[in-house]
Design a protein around this motif. Structure first.
Motif, PDB file in Angstrom:
ATOM      1  N   SER A 442     -70.334 -23.227 -77.672  1.00  0.00           N
ATOM      2  CA  SER A 442     -71.008 -23.920 -76.561  1.00  0.00           C
ATOM      3  C   SER A 442     -71.451 -25.319 -76.971  1.00  0.00           C
ATOM      4  O   SER A 442     -72.486 -25.806 -76.530  1.00  0.00           O
ATOM      5  CB  SER A 442     -72.222 -23.095 -76.107  1.00  0.00           C
ATOM      6  OG  SER A 442     -73.110 -22.878 -77.199  1.00  0.00           O
ATOM      7  N   LYS A 444     -72.004 -29.172 -77.102  1.00  0.00           N
ATOM      8  CA  LYS A 444     -72.203 -30.115 -76.001  1.00  0.00           C
ATOM      9  C   LYS A 444     -71.778 -31.533 -76.370  1.00  0.00           C
ATOM     10  O   LYS A 444     -72.022 -32.462 -75.609  1.00  0.00           O
ATOM     11  CB  LYS A 444     -73.682 -30.124 -75.597  1.00  0.00           C
ATOM     12  CG  LYS A 444     -74.215 -28.771 -75.132  1.00  0.00           C
ATOM     13  CD  LYS A 444     -73.476 -28.281 -73.891  1.00  0.00           C
ATOM     14  CE  LYS A 444     -74.054 -26.958 -73.395  1.00  0.00           C
ATOM     15  NZ  LYS A 444     -73.309 -26.453 -72.216  1.00  0.00           N
ATOM     16  N   GLY A 510     -60.854 -21.956 -69.891  1.00  0.00           N
ATOM     17  CA  GLY A 510     -62.163 -22.110 -69.260  1.00  0.00           C
ATOM     18  C   GLY A 510     -63.115 -22.921 -70.122  1.00  0.00           C
ATOM     19  O   GLY A 510     -63.914 -23.727 -69.615  1.00  0.00           O
ATOM     20  N   ASN A 511     -63.033 -22.704 -71.449  1.00  0.00           N
ATOM     21  CA  ASN A 511     -63.907 -23.443 -72.362  1.00  0.00           C
ATOM     22  C   ASN A 511     -63.593 -24.934 -72.327  1.00  0.00           C
ATOM     23  O   ASN A 511     -64.497 -25.781 -72.303  1.00  0.00           O
ATOM     24  CB  ASN A 511     -63.733 -22.887 -73.783  1.00  0.00           C
ATOM     25  CG  ASN A 511     -64.755 -23.409 -74.754  1.00  0.00           C
ATOM     26  OD1 ASN A 511     -64.732 -24.574 -75.112  1.00  0.00           O
ATOM     27  ND2 ASN A 511     -65.640 -22.532 -75.201  1.00  0.00           N
ATOM     28  N   GLU A 513     -62.189 -26.556 -69.845  1.00  0.00           N
ATOM     29  CA  GLU A 513     -62.596 -27.065 -68.528  1.00  0.00           C
ATOM     30  C   GLU A 513     -64.075 -27.418 -68.538  1.00  0.00           C
ATOM     31  O   GLU A 513     -64.487 -28.464 -67.999  1.00  0.00           O
ATOM     32  CB  GLU A 513     -62.305 -26.003 -67.459  1.00  0.00           C
ATOM     33  CG  GLU A 513     -62.515 -26.465 -66.029  1.00  0.00           C
ATOM     34  CD  GLU A 513     -61.417 -27.402 -65.561  1.00  0.00           C
ATOM     35  OE1 GLU A 513     -61.751 -28.349 -64.816  1.00  0.00           O
ATOM     36  OE2 GLU A 513     -60.249 -27.199 -65.947  1.00  0.00           O
ATOM     37  N   ALA A 514     -64.863 -26.563 -69.150  1.00  0.00           N
ATOM     38  CA  ALA A 514     -66.299 -26.832 -69.228  1.00  0.00           C
ATOM     39  C   ALA A 514     -66.574 -28.057 -70.092  1.00  0.00           C
ATOM     40  O   ALA A 514     -67.436 -28.883 -69.763  1.00  0.00           O
ATOM     41  CB  ALA A 514     -67.018 -25.607 -69.786  1.00  0.00           C
ATOM     42  N   LYS A 515     -65.848 -28.198 -71.173  1.00  0.00           N
ATOM     43  CA  LYS A 515     -66.078 -29.341 -72.066  1.00  0.00           C
ATOM     44  C   LYS A 515     -65.612 -30.649 -71.439  1.00  0.00           C
ATOM     45  O   LYS A 515     -66.120 -31.725 -71.774  1.00  0.00           O
ATOM     46  CB  LYS A 515     -65.375 -29.099 -73.408  1.00  0.00           C
ATOM     47  CG  LYS A 515     -65.976 -27.954 -74.219  1.00  0.00           C
ATOM     48  CD  LYS A 515     -65.327 -27.830 -75.560  1.00  0.00           C
ATOM     49  CE  LYS A 515     -65.833 -26.590 -76.307  1.00  0.00           C
ATOM     50  NZ  LYS A 515     -67.296 -26.522 -76.428  1.00  0.00           N
ATOM     51  N   LYS A 517     -66.170 -31.591 -68.564  1.00  0.00           N
ATOM     52  CA  LYS A 517     -67.264 -32.075 -67.716  1.00  0.00           C
ATOM     53  C   LYS A 517     -68.341 -32.802 -68.525  1.00  0.00           C
ATOM     54  O   LYS A 517     -69.264 -33.393 -67.945  1.00  0.00           O
ATOM     55  CB  LYS A 517     -67.877 -30.912 -66.947  1.00  0.00           C
ATOM     56  CG  LYS A 517     -66.928 -30.310 -65.902  1.00  0.00           C
ATOM     57  CD  LYS A 517     -67.571 -29.150 -65.172  1.00  0.00           C
ATOM     58  CE  LYS A 517     -66.712 -28.681 -64.004  1.00  0.00           C
ATOM     59  NZ  LYS A 517     -65.348 -28.337 -64.359  1.00  0.00           N
TER      60      LYS A 517
END
Length: 682
Positions: A442, A444, A510-511, A513-515, A517
Motif C-alpha cells: 500500500s 503511497k 487493481g494495485n 490502478e490504485a497507484k 491515482k
C-alpha cells in the motif's frame, strides 16, 4: 634329514614301507596309553614337521638315491589334498563314534596320523606371507602375477580346509592340539594378510576418470542460467591393477574386471575360512568412505544435519540445494547402481544387503535434507529451489528405490512421500504468499516519471519463472492443495494453479490502478498505466508457458486497455496544444487579427515548452512503446503545425516580429518530440 625311528607304529607290519616313508610320515607309537604320552609324541611329530628341513633351500634327501628334492607349496599341494580327502573320509567313518574311554581304548581305531609334510606346507605358506607382508614398502605386488594369485589363495584355502577338518575330527582334537594351534596361527596370519590386501585393493585400485555426471539439472539450468552446475573434472589416476585392466571401459565404481574378480576370490577364501564377517566389515567401511569421497569430489557434497539446515541463511541454503540435487540425481543414476553391482559381483548371493548397509544411511540423510528445507521459514524466493527438490525426488527416486530390499524400499518410499508432501505444501503456501504480498503493498509514493513499478517487475518475473515449472506446480496443486481437494473433483489441478495465477494478475492490475491515482497529472497517470501494462503484456507474450495459462482473450483485452490509455494521454496532453493551432478567433470580417495571432503563437510556444520540459523527464521503458508514442504525436502535431504556419506565418512582419513569435519550425518541433520520455532531468 634324520628319521624318527624311535616311535614307529607297531600296527604298520610292513617294516620296509615304514622305513621308505620315514621322511614323509611321522608315525606315532602305538595308540597312546595316556593323554600326556600322546601329547608328547605329537609334540615330536610337529617339531619334526616344522623344523627338520633345510632352512636355506627347503630340500629333502631322498632315502633311495640321495638326490635332493625341492619342496614347494605346489609340490606339496597334491599330497595335502589327498590327506584332506583321507581325513574327511576318516571323519565321516567316525561320525557316530562315542566319546567314552572304552571307545578310546580300542586299539587306536579312530586315531588319524598326520604326515610331516603338513608342517612343511604351513612353513612354506608362512614364508610366502612374510615375503609380501614384511611391513616395508612393497616392491613386489603379489596379485600382478596370476599364477602367484592362484598359488597363494589355493594354499590359504587348503589351510582353511585343514583347520575345519582338524577341529571337527575328535581324534585330531585329542592328539594333534599343537598342530591345530600352529595351523590356526598360520590361518589367522593368512586371513589378516588377505584382509589387508582386500582393503588396499578396495581403496587404491579405483581408476578415476572424468565423470559424465548429471548436472543440476538440464531443465533447471535452462530455466535459470545462474544455477548451472559445474562438473569437476579429475585427471586419470594411475594405479596398480592386475594386467589386462588397462584396456577395459571402466565405469563407476572404477574397478577393472580383474580387480573385481580378485576381490571376489579373496572374499570367497575368507568366507570359507570363517572370516566372512571381517571381510564384509572391511568392504562396508571402505565403500562407505570411498562413496563419500567420490560425492565430495564429483558433486561437492558434504553431509549436513537437519539442525544445520534449519540454522542456515538463505544464501547458504541456496548454494547447498543445487549440490543436493546433483548428488541425489547422480546417486540414483550412477553411484547407487554401481555400488549395487559391485556388491553383487564380489559377494555373490548377497541379495543386496551389503549395498543397503553402504547406502541406506546416506539415503536417509539426503531425504532428511529435503524435508528440512521444506520446514524452513517460508519466503517467496525459496519457491523455485523447493520445486527443484520436489522434481528431483519425483523423477529420480523410483530408479533408486528399486535397488533396495523390499523392507527398506517401503521405509524409504514413506520417507519420500512425507518429504514431497511437505515440499508441496510449502510451495503452495509460498505461491499464495505472493498474492498476500500484493494485497499488503500500500505504498503511497508514486514511481518517478511513471516508470514500471517494482512490484510489477517482481510479480511478472516471478509468475513467468513459475510458469516454467507449470507442470510441476499443476501436480503440486493437485496432490497437495487442501483448498482444491475441499472444492471437490470438479476443479482440475490446472484450473487450481491457473486460477491462483489469474487472481494474482487481477490483484496486480487493481494495485497498479490504485497507484496511478497517486499522480496528479492525468497524462502521467496514463503513461504509468501504459508502462506497466506494456511490461505485463510483453512478459506474457515472451513466455509460452504463462501465455498458455492466461490465454489469448486476456492478452487482447489488455492490449485494448493500453490503446485506451494511449488515446487518453494524447487527448489530455496534445489536444490542448492542437487547440492553439485552430482558426477560431484569428479572423474578423475577413481580416487577420494580429494581436490574437501573436498571442496564439506565444501560447503555443509556452505550452509546448512546458510539455517538453516536463515529459522529457517522464520514462517509457519499452523502446517500441516509446517509439510508437513519439510517432503518433508527430503524426498529429507536425501536419497541424505546418498547416498553421503556412496559413498564418505570412501575416507576421519579417525580421524581429517573426523571430519573436515563431519560435519553432516544424522540423524543430519534430526533433523536440523525439526527446520526450527519455527520463532526463533538465
Amino acid at each position: 634329514m634324520e628319521k624318527n625311528d624311535d616311535n614307529k607304529d607297531p600296527d604298520h607290519n610292513d617294516q620296509s614301507k615304514g622305513e621308505e616313508n620315514a621322511d614323509d610320515v611321522v608315525s606315532d607309537a602305538a595308540h597312546p596309553q595316556d593323554e600326556s604320552d600322546g601329547i608328547s609324541k605329537e609334540n615330536v611329530d610337529v617339531g619334526n614337521a616344522e623344523t627338520e628341513h633345510d632352512p636355506a633351500g627347503d630340500k629333502v634327501d631322498d632315502s633311495q638315491g640321495g638326490e635332493e628334492i625341492q619342496q614347494t607349496l605346489e609340490s606339496l599341494s597334491e599330497e595335502l589334498d589327498q590327506l584332506l580327502s583321507s581325513l574327511s573320509l576318516h571323519k565321516e567313518e567316525h561320525r557316530d563314534d562315542t566319546t567314552t574311554e572304552e571307545k578310546g581304548d580300542q586299539e587306536g581305531g579312530d586315531y588319524f596320523q598326520i604326515p610331516q609334510f603338513v608342517g612343511k606346507f604351513l612353513d612354506l605358506l608362512e614364508d610366502k606371507l612374510s615375503k609380501y607382508d614384511s611391513g616395508e614398502p612393497k616392491t613386489v605386488v603379489w596379485y600382478q602375477d596370476q599364477e602367484e594369485v592362484s598359488s597363494l589363495l589355493e594354499a590359504v584355502d587348503r589351510v582353511s580346509n585343514l583347520m575345519r577338518l582338524l577341529l571337527n575330527t575328535k581324534s585330531c582334537l585329542d592328539h594333534h592340539e599343537p598342530l591345530i594351534n600352529h595351523a590356526g596361527s598360520i590361518q589367522q596370519r593368512a586371513m589378516a594378510f588377505l584382509e589387508d590386501e582386500f582393503r588396499i585393493l578396495l581403496e587404491e585400485s579405483v581408476i578415476i576418470k572424468e565423470a559424465a555426471l548429471v548436472t543440476d539439472d538440464s531443465t533447471s539450468s535452462q530455466r535459470k542460467s545462474t544455477d548451472d552446475a559445474v562438473v569437476s573434472q579429475d585427471q586419470d589416476q594411475q594405479v596398480l591393477v592386475p594386467e589386462g585392466g588397462g584396456d577395459q571401459e571402466i565405469e563407476y565404481p572404477g574397478y577393472s574386471e580383474d580387480v573385481v574378480a580378485l576381490l571376489r576370490k579373496i572374499a570367497e577364501k575368507m568366507r570359507a575360512g570363517g572370516y566372512g564377517w571381517e571381510c564384509r566389515e572391511v568392504y562396508l567401511v571402505g565403500r562407505r568412505n570411498i562413496l563419500m569421497r567420490t560425492l565430495k569430489r564429483d558433486c561437492e557434497f558434504e553431509k549436513v544435519s537437519v539442525d544445520e539446515v534449519q540454522k542456515m541463511s538463505w544464501g547458504e541454503l541456496e548454494r547447498e540445494i543445487p549440490i543436493w540435487n546433483k548428488t541425489f540425481k547422480n546417486c540414483s543414476s550412477r553411484f547407487f547402481p554401481g555400488e549395487h553391482k559391485l556388491a553383487e559381483k564380489i559377494f555373490q548371493g548377497d541379495e543386496g544387503s551389503l549395498f543397503c548397509i553402504v547406502t541406506h544411511g546416506l539415503t536417509i540423510q539426503l531425504l532428511g535434507f529435503a524435508e528440512a528445507v521444506a520446514m524452513t521459514r517460508r519466503s517467496t524466493e525459496k519457491l523455485f529451489k523447493i520445486l527443484d527438490i520436489y522434481e528431483t525426488l519425483r523423477d529420480s527416486f523410483q530408479s533408486m528405490e528399486e535397488l533396495f530390499t523390499e523392507e527398506l524400499r517401503t521405509e524409504l518410499r514413506n520417507d519420500v512421500t512425507s518429504a514431497r508432501s511437505r515440499l508441496g505444501e510449502s510451495a503452495i503456501n509460498i505461491f499464495s504468499d505472493l498474492e498476500n504480498s500484493i494485497k499488503s503493498d500500500s505504498s503511497k509514493t508514486p514511481v518517478p516519471g511513471g516508470a514500471v513499478h517494482p512490484l510489477t517487475r517482481y510479480t511478472m518475473n516471478y509468475l513467468k519463472y513459475s510458469c516454467e515449472y507449470k507442470d510441476t506446480l499443476e501436480q503440486v496443486f493437485k496432490s497437495h492443495s487442501k483448498t482444491d481437494q475441499e472444492e471437490g473433483e470438479g476443479n482440475s489441478a490446472c484450473s487450481a494453479f491457473a486460477s491462483q495465477l489469474m487472481r494474482i494478475m487481477d490483484l496486480l492490475d487493481g494495485n497498479m490502478e490504485a497507484k496511478s491515482k497517486l499522480y496528479k497529472d492525468i497524462p502521467l497517470s496514463c503513461i504509468f498505466m501504459m508502462n506497466n501494462g506494456r511490461y505485463i503484456v510483453q512478459k506474457i507474450k515472451g513466455s509460452a508457458e504463462i501465455h498458455e495459462v492466461v490465454g489469448d482473450t486476456w492478452c487482447r483485452r489488455r492490449s485494448s486497455e493500453l490503446r485506451n490509455y494511449h488515446k487518453n494521454y494524447q487527448r489530455e496532453t496534445w489536444g490542448k496544444l492542437l487547440g492553439f493551432l485552430g482558426h477560431e478567433g484569428l479572423m474578423h470580417n475577413g481580416k487577420i487579427v494580429k494581436p490574437n495571432l501573436k498571442e496564439r503563437f506565444k501560447s503555443f510556444n509556452a505550452t509546448f515548452d512546458e510539455i517538453h520540459k516536463t515529459q522529457t523527464t517522464w520514462v517509457i521503458n519499452d523502446e517500441q512503446l516509446q517509439s510508437e508514442l513519439r510517432v503518433s504525436i508527430t503524426a498529429v502535431m507536425i501536419p497541424a503545425y505546418r498547416a498553421f504556419m503556412a496559413r498564418f506565418g505570412q501575416y507576421l512582419d519579417p525580421g524581429r516580429q517573426t523571430e519573436k513569435y515563431v519560435k519553432y519550425q516544424p522540423e524543430d518541433i519534430e526533433d523536440l518530440i523525439d526527446q520526450l520520455f527519455d527520463g532526463n532531468k533538465r
